[in-house]
Scaffold this motif. Structure first.
Motif, mmCIF file in Angstrom:
data_model
loop_
_atom_site.group_PDB
_atom_site.id
_atom_site.type_symbol
_atom_site.label_atom_id
_atom_site.label_comp_id
_atom_site.label_asym_id
_atom_site.label_seq_id
_atom_site.Cartn_x
_atom_site.Cartn_y
_atom_site.Cartn_z
ATOM 1 N N SER A 313 0.872 -1.374 0.128
ATOM 2 C CA SER A 313 0.032 -0.007 -0.010
ATOM 3 C C SER A 313 0.917 1.225 0.053
ATOM 4 N N ASN A 314 0.216 2.199 -0.328
ATOM 5 C CA ASN A 314 0.984 3.691 -0.349
ATOM 6 C C ASN A 314 -0.004 4.654 0.027
ATOM 7 N N HIS A 315 0.319 5.912 -0.349
ATOM 8 C CA HIS A 315 -0.679 7.026 0.017
ATOM 9 C C HIS A 315 -1.841 7.096 -0.798
ATOM 10 N N TRP A 316 -1.922 6.517 -1.962
ATOM 11 C CA TRP A 316 -2.925 6.495 -3.005
ATOM 12 C C TRP A 316 -3.759 5.278 -2.729
ATOM 13 N N GLY A 317 -3.364 4.183 -2.940
ATOM 14 C CA GLY A 317 -4.134 2.894 -2.471
ATOM 15 C C GLY A 317 -3.208 1.532 -2.339
ATOM 16 N N PHE A 318 -3.472 0.693 -3.133
ATOM 17 C CA PHE A 318 -2.853 -0.716 -3.072
ATOM 18 C C PHE A 318 -2.598 -1.309 -4.578
ATOM 19 N N PHE A 319 -1.604 -2.316 -4.152
ATOM 20 C CA PHE A 319 -0.942 -2.766 -5.487
ATOM 21 C C PHE A 319 -0.411 -4.104 -4.984
ATOM 22 N N PRO A 320 0.072 -5.130 -5.928
ATOM 23 C CA PRO A 320 0.808 -6.318 -5.563
ATOM 24 C C PRO A 320 1.920 -6.001 -4.856
#
Length: 563
Positions: A313-320
Motif C-alpha cells: 500500500s501507499n498514500h494512494w491505495g494498493f498494489f501487488p
C-alpha cells in the motif's frame, strides 16, 4: 437419577451452553494468540461507509477537531477574532464543511472561508470574469475521483514527463499555491496579496510547499473532506499524551544511535550503521509531530544503509507486493508491484545517471523518509478508498496510526546542500522532479536502535506497537482521560493473511485490494472457524452428557414404576 435431579442438571447444562456462547470472543482471541504472533485484525464501524449525516450529527465531532492543538492536521487553537481560510478539494462535502465552519465560529473565529484548488487561479480577478482557465490540468485538478484500488497512480501525483510538462504538472497543488502567492502584472494571474488578510490558512495536500508559500499564515493540513473524517478518533486524541509519546521517541534519537535494524513480516529488512558524526546529524533532524523519521535522510548518508522495503500500500491505495532493494540508500532493484513496480523500473532507469544539485551521487530514487505514525487512533479511510475522493491521496490517513511506517522514495530539493531555491530552479529548468515521489506503507514493523553510549539495543516498535506507549509517564498521563489501555489501544489493525489472519499469503500479495474491499464492507469474520468449532464441540459434549443423564433418568423412572 430422580426427576428433580435430572431437571436440575439439565438446567445446569443449558446454562453452561448459553454461557459458552458469551465466551466466543475470548475463545477467538485465544485462537489468534495461539496461531499468530501479530495483533488480530480490528476494523472499527466508524471507519466504514455509512449513513447520511446532518450538521447537528457532526457538530460534536467538529468541536473536538477544532480543539485539537497537536499534530500535522491540528486545527486549534482558534483565537478570538481569527479570520480563517481553508483550501480544499472540489470533492469537499458541504455538510462536513458546514459542521467545521460552525465549530470554528463557536470557538471564536470571526470568519471562516472555503475555496477549492481549482478556484485559486481565479481568486482576485475581475468579478465578472467567468472564462475557464485555459490549462485543462488546472480546470480538471481535483475533479476526477481517485480510488484505493489504483495505488499505482501515485506516480501521476508527482512525476509527469509528457512533452511540454512543467513543474506544475508534477505537483499541481503546489504549483497553484505558488502562482496564487506570487506577484504577476498579467491580469490573468491572481492577486498575490489576497491570502494575507487571513490569520490562519489550512491547505489540503501540497506538503511542505504549503508551509513555504503560505508562511507564516499556514497552520496545518486540511483532512476534513467527508463526514467520516470528523468521526475519526484520531482528531480528538489527547494532545498532551500524543506530544509526550513523540517526546519519548525523539529522546532515543537524540540519545545517539549507532545501529538500526528494521524488519517487517511482509519482507522489509533494513540495516543501518552510523558513525559518531552521522549519529549527531540524525539526532539533529527536525521534530515532526506524529511523523518521526526513524532512519537518517539524504543527503546525510550512513556508513551502511542497505536492505529491502516490501509492502502492498501507499498514500494512494494498493498494489501487488512490491520489493525495493537498496544500497547506500539508493534503490537499485525492483521486484513485483504490478504497474506500480513497472513505473519504478522505468523512472529509475531514466534518472539513474542524472546529478541533482547538492547531492554527492547521481540518481533520484533514494530512501528519503522512514516516517513513524504515533497516534493510536489513526486508521484506514475506507470511505475514501471505496467511494472515491478528490484529494490527491485517498489512503494517506493510514500512515497516521501508531506503528505504521511510510517510506518516501526520492530526493528533496528542500534538503539540497546548494539550497532549496537553487535546486528548485534547476529542477524547473531541466524538467526534473523536485520532491520525493512514491511511498510504501508497512504496518507491522519491528524497529530496534543500538544506543552509542551503552551499546544497548532498544526496541522502538514491536510488531507494529510503539513501545513508548508502555512508558510509565505516558500511561500515567493517559490515565487522566480514562483507562490507559483504552486511551492507548489501536482502533484499527489491517488484515494480513498468514501474518495475523487465516488465508493465503500468495493470494493476498497478488491482489491486496480484494481484502481491503472485504474490510470496507465489514465482511471480514472476527470469529475464527476454530473458535466456532470449539463451541460446537462443547455443545456436543453437553448433549452427550444430557443423553447419558436422560438414559439414567429413564432407567430410574422405569424401576420406580416396577416395569
Amino acid at each position: 437419577m430422580g426427576k428433580a435431579r435430572f431437571y436440575g442438571y439439565s438446567m445446569v447444562l443449558l446454562l453452561l451452553g448459553l454461557l459458552s456462547l458469551t465466551t466466543i470472543d475470548w475463545v477467538n482471541q485465544a485462537f489468534f494468540k495461539a496461531r499468530f504472533s501479530y495483533p488480530a485484525p480490528l476494523i472499527p464501524e466508524w471507519s466504514l461507509p455509512a449513513k447520511e449525516y446532518t450538521v447537528e450529527d457532526l457538530l460534536p465531532y467538529a468541536m473536538r477537531a477544532v480543539e485539537q492543538t497537536y499534530g500535522r492536521s491540528a486545527i486549534g487553537p482558534i483565537n478570538q477574532g481569527d479570520k480563517i481560510l481553508v483550501i480544499a478539494a472540489q470533492s469537499q462535502d458541504k455538510i462536513a464543511w458546514e459542521a467545521m465552519k460552525t465549530a470554528m465560529l463557536k470557538k471564536g473565529a470571526a470568519q471562516a472561508d472555503l475555496i477549492t484548488y481549482d478556484q485559486l487561479p481565479r481568486i482576485g480577478r475581475n468579478p465578472g470574469w467567468t472564462e475557464p482557465h485555459p490549462d485543462p490540468q488546472v480546470r480538471n485538478f481535483g475533479r476526477a475521483l481517485r480510488y484505493g484500488k489504483d495505488g499505482y497512480l501515485e506516480w501521476e501525483r508527482l512525476i509527469v514527463n509528457e512533452p511540454g510538462a512543467d513543474i506544475g504538472q508534477r505537483n499541481m497543488s503546489a504549483w497553484l499555491l505558488l502562482n496564487w502567492t506570487r506577484s504577476d502584472p498579467n491580469t490573468t494571474k491572481p492577486d498575490p496579496n489576497l491570502w494575507k488578510q487571513y490569520d490562519k490558512i489550512y491547505a489540503l495536500d501540497a506538503g511542505p510547499f504549503a508551509r513555504r508559500y503560505l508562511a507564516p499564515k499556514w497552520k496545518a493540513y486540511w483532512l476534513y473532506e467527508r463526514p467520516q473524517d470528523l468521526l475519526f478518533p484520531y482528531n480528538s486524541f489527547p494532545a498532551d499524551v500524543w506530544k509526550l509519546i513523540d517526546d519519548k521517541v525523539y529522546g532515543y534519537i537524540q540519545g545517539g544511535v549507532a545501529e538500526i535494524r528494521h524488519t517487517d513480516p511482509e519482507g522489509t529488512d533494513i540495516s543501518v550503521v552510523l558513525n559518531e558524526a552521522q549519529s549527531m546529524l540524525f539526532a539533529a533532524e527536525e521534530k515532526n509531530p506524529g511523523h518521526h523519521f526513524m532512519l537518517p535522510r539524504p543527503p546525510y548518508f550512513a556508513d551502511k544503509f542497505e536492505g529491502v522495503i516490501a509492502g502492498t500500500s501507499n498514500h494512494w491505495g494498493f498494489f501487488p507486493l512490491l520489493k525495493l532493494y537498496f544500497k547506500d540508500a539508493r534503490i537499485y532493484k525492483v521486484e513485483g508491484g504490478g504497474k506500480f513496480g513497472e513505473k519504478f523500473k522505468e523512472y529509475i532507469k531514466k534518472y539513474e545517471n542524472i546529478q541533482w544539485p547538492g547531492y554527492r551521487v547521481p540518481g533520484f530514487f533514494f530512501v528519503t523518509e522512514d516516517a513513524l505514525g504515533t497516534n493510536p487512533k489513526g486508521g484506514r479511510p475506507y470511505w475514501r478508498l471505496v467511494n472515491g475522493t478528490g484529494t490527491v491521496y485517498p489512503n494517506v490517513d493510514e500512515r497516521n496510526r501508531s506503528g505504521v511506517i511510510h517510506f518516501g522514495i526520492g530526493l528533496e530539493c528542500e534538503r539540497s546542500a546548494v539550497g532549496d531555491e537553487a535546486c528548485m530552479k534547476w529542477a524547473a529548468d531541466n524538467r526534473m522532479p523536485f520532491t520525493h515521489a512514491p511511498h510504501v506503507h508497512i504496518q507491522f514493523s519491528t524497529i530496534q536502535y543500538k544506543m552509542r553510549e551503552t551499546a544497548q539495543w532498544i526496541t522502538m516498535v514491536d510488531k507494529g506497537w510503539v513501545t513508548t506507549n508502555d512508558d510509565p509517564e505516558v500511561r500515567a498521563l493517559a490515565a487522566k482521560y480514562g483507562s490507559p489501555e483504552e486511551v492507548l489501544k489501536y482502533e484499527w489493525i489491517p488484515i494480513k493473511p498468514t501474518i495475523n489472519y487465516p488465508g493465503s499469503w500468495e493470494d493476498y500479495q497478488q491482489d491486496p485490494w480484494k481484502y481491503v474491499e472485504l474490510e470496507a464492507a465489514g465482511r471480514i469474520s472476527r470469529v475464527s472457524p476454530w473458535s466456532v468449532a470449539s463451541i460446537v464441540i462443547f455443545w456436543m459434549l453437553l448433549a452427550l452428557i444430557w443423553w447419558l443423564m436422560y438414559r439414567s433418568y429413564r432407567k430410574f423412572k422405569t424401576a420406580s414404576l416396577g416395569i
